[in-house]
Design an enzyme around this catalytic site. Structure first.
Site, short mmCIF file in Angstrom:
data_model
loop_
_atom_site.label_atom_id
_atom_site.label_comp_id
_atom_site.label_asym_id
_atom_site.label_seq_id
_atom_site.Cartn_x
_atom_site.Cartn_y
_atom_site.Cartn_z
N LYS A 1 -19.15 19.78 18.11
CA LYS A 1 -19.06 20.57 19.36
C LYS A 1 -20.04 21.76 19.27
O LYS A 1 -21.07 21.63 18.62
CB LYS A 1 -17.63 21.03 19.62
CG LYS A 1 -16.62 19.89 19.50
CD LYS A 1 -15.31 20.22 20.12
CE LYS A 1 -14.32 19.14 19.77
NZ LYS A 1 -13.22 19.05 20.69
N GLU B 1 -10.16 8.62 23.66
CA GLU B 1 -9.76 9.98 23.31
C GLU B 1 -8.79 10.50 24.37
O GLU B 1 -9.22 11.03 25.41
CB GLU B 1 -10.98 10.90 23.27
CG GLU B 1 -12.00 10.52 22.24
CD GLU B 1 -12.75 11.75 21.75
OE1 GLU B 1 -12.64 12.05 20.57
OE2 GLU B 1 -13.42 12.41 22.55
N GLU C 1 -14.72 16.96 27.48
CA GLU C 1 -15.12 18.35 27.75
C GLU C 1 -16.30 18.38 28.73
O GLU C 1 -16.44 19.33 29.51
CB GLU C 1 -15.44 19.07 26.43
CG GLU C 1 -14.16 19.34 25.65
CD GLU C 1 -14.32 19.43 24.14
OE1 GLU C 1 -15.45 19.55 23.64
OE2 GLU C 1 -13.28 19.36 23.45
N SER D 1 -7.48 14.80 17.47
CA SER D 1 -6.75 15.39 16.33
C SER D 1 -6.59 14.41 15.17
O SER D 1 -5.57 14.41 14.49
CB SER D 1 -5.40 15.94 16.79
OG SER D 1 -5.60 16.98 17.73
N GLY E 1 -8.22 18.46 20.14
CA GLY E 1 -8.18 19.87 19.74
C GLY E 1 -6.80 20.49 19.85
O GLY E 1 -6.66 21.71 19.76
N HIS F 1 -17.87 12.72 27.10
CA HIS F 1 -16.79 13.40 26.36
C HIS F 1 -15.93 14.14 27.39
O HIS F 1 -16.44 14.67 28.38
CB HIS F 1 -17.39 14.38 25.34
CG HIS F 1 -16.36 14.93 24.41
ND1 HIS F 1 -15.52 15.95 24.77
CD2 HIS F 1 -16.01 14.58 23.14
CE1 HIS F 1 -14.70 16.22 23.75
NE2 HIS F 1 -14.98 15.39 22.75
N ASN G 1 -17.82 15.18 15.48
CA ASN G 1 -18.34 15.92 16.63
C ASN G 1 -18.19 17.42 16.35
O ASN G 1 -17.09 17.95 16.39
CB ASN G 1 -17.55 15.53 17.89
CG ASN G 1 -17.97 16.34 19.11
OD1 ASN G 1 -19.01 17.00 19.09
ND2 ASN G 1 -17.18 16.29 20.16
C1 PEP Z 1 -13.45 15.43 19.87
O1 PEP Z 1 -14.02 16.49 20.07
O2 PEP Z 1 -13.95 14.38 20.27
C2 PEP Z 1 -12.17 15.44 19.17
C3 PEP Z 1 -11.55 14.31 18.99
O3 PEP Z 1 -11.71 16.66 18.72
P1 PEP Z 1 -10.48 16.90 17.72
O4 PEP Z 1 -10.60 15.94 16.59
O5 PEP Z 1 -10.61 18.32 17.30
O6 PEP Z 1 -9.22 16.65 18.51
#
Ligand code: PEP
Length: 247
Positions: free
Chosen positions: A11, A165, A96, A209, A171, A94, A9
């Site tokens: 973003k 997630e 976000e 992460s 992040g 997601h 992703n």
């Molecule tokens: C994500 O944006 O879905 C995500 C898991 O980000 P990160 O791997 O940076 O935590």
């Protein structure tokens, strides 16, 4: 055994130049297809990345899809439009989007429906906040989020991908332990099994992460069928290491 899926992703990152270089570096490091690979790119770059990945093993994904089919919804992009650009998967819900754009469980369920109707596999993201985890509500939260999608999509539920997630791990550099992730994945698996006889078709990804150092252990868990990777998908070497861990 199902092939694992690793989805990057990006973003809101990238540029024409950076995308070309990143995709070429990833392609250069791939050997025979070990797992399914997708990249979720910002909408304006779909056409560029479609051309860059043509004929290879990487599939195209969007980061969102409209809950409407067409019409007076300025700024929205429909599933049918995404399909025209070769989009194979779309993230929906997601954290976000839920956090900054007010997406509710009901909206996420409709988005999943729109994606499925256009032949796009929705990657339905669920996950608890730190406060929800610390107050012992993790399972209730993810079950509620997934239940909305199951309710709206009936037997088509076997055609989705789920991504667990934990919001506190996205992040932040803080990853769920393999045991914490597996525990939630098992809950989601059981919920899918109760909803469809084809639950084994549904891949459940872990995201939060994930990186080159922790991917192998996470992906070794029995109910973890792949990863949704944010930050580490922007560095070819890190993304490739995760792909290689998904053999
Ligand atoms: C994500 O944006 O879905 C995500 C898991 O980000 P990160 O791997 O940076 O935590």
């Amino acid at each position: 055994m199902k092939k694992k899926l690793i989805a990057g992703n990006w973003k809101m990152n990238g540029s024409l130049e950076a995308n070309a270089s990143l995709v070429r570096s990833i392609q250069g490091g791939l050997d025979a297809a070990q797992c399914h690979i997708a990249i979720c790119v910002p909408t304006p770059y779909l056409a560029q990345v479609k051309d860059l990945i043509a004929g290879g093993n990487i599939e195209l994904a969007s980061q969102d899809v409209s809950a409407h089919a067409y019409g007076a919804y300025t700024g929205e992009v429909s599933a049918q439009m995404l399909r025209e650009f070769g989009v194979r998967y779309s993230l929906v819900g997601h954290s976000e989007r839920r956090q900054y754009h007010g997406e509710t469980d009901a909206t996420v369920a409709i988005k999943a429906q729109c994606a499925l109707a256009a032949g796009i596999t929705p990657i339905v993201c669920v996950g608890e906040t730190l406060e929800e985890r610390e107050s012992g509500r993790t399972e209730d939260v993810v079950r509620r989020q997934l239940a909305a999608v199951i309710h709206a999509n009936g037997h088509c539920i076997s055609e989705i991908v789920v991504a667990y997630e934990p919001v506190w791990a996205i992040g932040t550099g803080r990853t769920a332990t393999p045991e914490q992730a597996q525990q939630v994945h098992a809950v989601l698996r059981a919920q899918l099994q109760a909803a469809t006889v084809h639950a084994e078709r549904v891949s459940i990804l872990y995201g939060g992460s994930m990186n080159a150092a922790n991917a192998e252990q996470l992906l070794a868990q029995v109910d973890i069928d792949g990863g949704l990777v944010g930050g580490a998908s922007l560095k070819a070497q890190d993304f490739l290491a995760i792909i290689h861990a998904a053999r």
